[in-house]
Design a protein around this motif. Sequence first.
Motif, PDB file in Angstrom:
ATOM      1  N   LEU A  43       0.736  -0.730   0.246  1.00 10.34           N
ATOM      2  CA  LEU A  43       0.537  -0.123   0.280  1.00 10.34           C
ATOM      3  C   LEU A  43       0.514   1.340  -0.073  1.00 10.34           C
ATOM      4  N   LEU A  44       1.686   1.445   0.728  1.00 11.05           N
ATOM      5  CA  LEU A  44       2.760   2.251   0.864  1.00 11.05           C
ATOM      6  C   LEU A  44       3.499   2.303  -0.741  1.00 11.05           C
ATOM      7  N   GLY A  45       3.503   1.555  -1.325  1.00 10.82           N
ATOM      8  CA  GLY A  45       4.417   1.482  -2.384  1.00 10.82           C
ATOM      9  C   GLY A  45       3.157   2.310  -3.434  1.00 10.82           C
ATOM     10  N   ASP A  46       2.257   1.299  -3.896  1.00 12.10           N
ATOM     11  CA  ASP A  46       1.059   1.739  -4.517  1.00 12.10           C
ATOM     12  C   ASP A  46       0.870   3.893  -3.891  1.00 12.10           C
ATOM     13  N   ILE A  47       0.852   4.295  -2.892  1.00  9.87           N
ATOM     14  CA  ILE A  47       0.780   5.359  -2.313  1.00  9.87           C
ATOM     15  C   ILE A  47       1.706   6.083  -3.179  1.00  9.87           C
ATOM     16  N   GLU A  48       2.911   5.571  -3.250  1.00 10.87           N
ATOM     17  CA  GLU A  48       4.610   6.906  -3.989  1.00 10.87           C
ATOM     18  C   GLU A  48       4.296   6.676  -4.768  1.00 10.87           C
ATOM     19  N   LYS A  49       3.810   5.617  -5.829  1.00  7.38           N
ATOM     20  CA  LYS A  49       3.550   5.055  -7.372  1.00  7.38           C
ATOM     21  C   LYS A  49       2.161   6.782  -7.529  1.00  7.38           C
TER      22      LYS A  49
END
Length: 176
Positions: free
Chosen positions: A128-134
């Motif tokens: 989820l953190l990766g998705d948010i950063e993307k």
Amino acid sequence: MALCKTVLHFCSNTRFAALLPSTRSHSSRYYSHALNSNLKRAFLVDTLALVRGLEAKGVPSKQAEAITAAITEVLNDSLENVANSFVSKSEMQKSEMLQEANLSKFKTEVQSSQEHHFSLLQRETEKLLGDIEKMRSELRYEIDKVTAGQRLDLNLERGTDAYGMNLLIRVLKPAI
């Protein structure tokens, strides 16, 4: 001895009280042994004293023996039932060890399950953190693109205004 006294105490509260012998010295009496089916426990009854006490109260010998046998059988059955309702110390310890082992196994399973779920949650959080950063990156790109477009439009308007002014100045300069 204690069992005989228990029988005497039990029977003294019943209608057999007049038939039973008094509690005298038990030094040279004979005891009958009734063994349960497992041959683990012996129940002692002072049958000789009981028969003699009954005979002393006027009960015929055969009847005294029959009463003694009946009382002995009932007592042994009762004691066997009581003994069967209890657990030996070794069986209790074995049960406790088994319960402790089961509890330890359960604790290990719970801990393992918690660690597994924690790792799943951690992976999901990282995803989820990766998705948010993307999404942030894409949003920043879109903002930069819109900003650049607006700058270009602004510069074109300025350029057009400046070109128009230059043109106007060229046209008006000869007239001046």
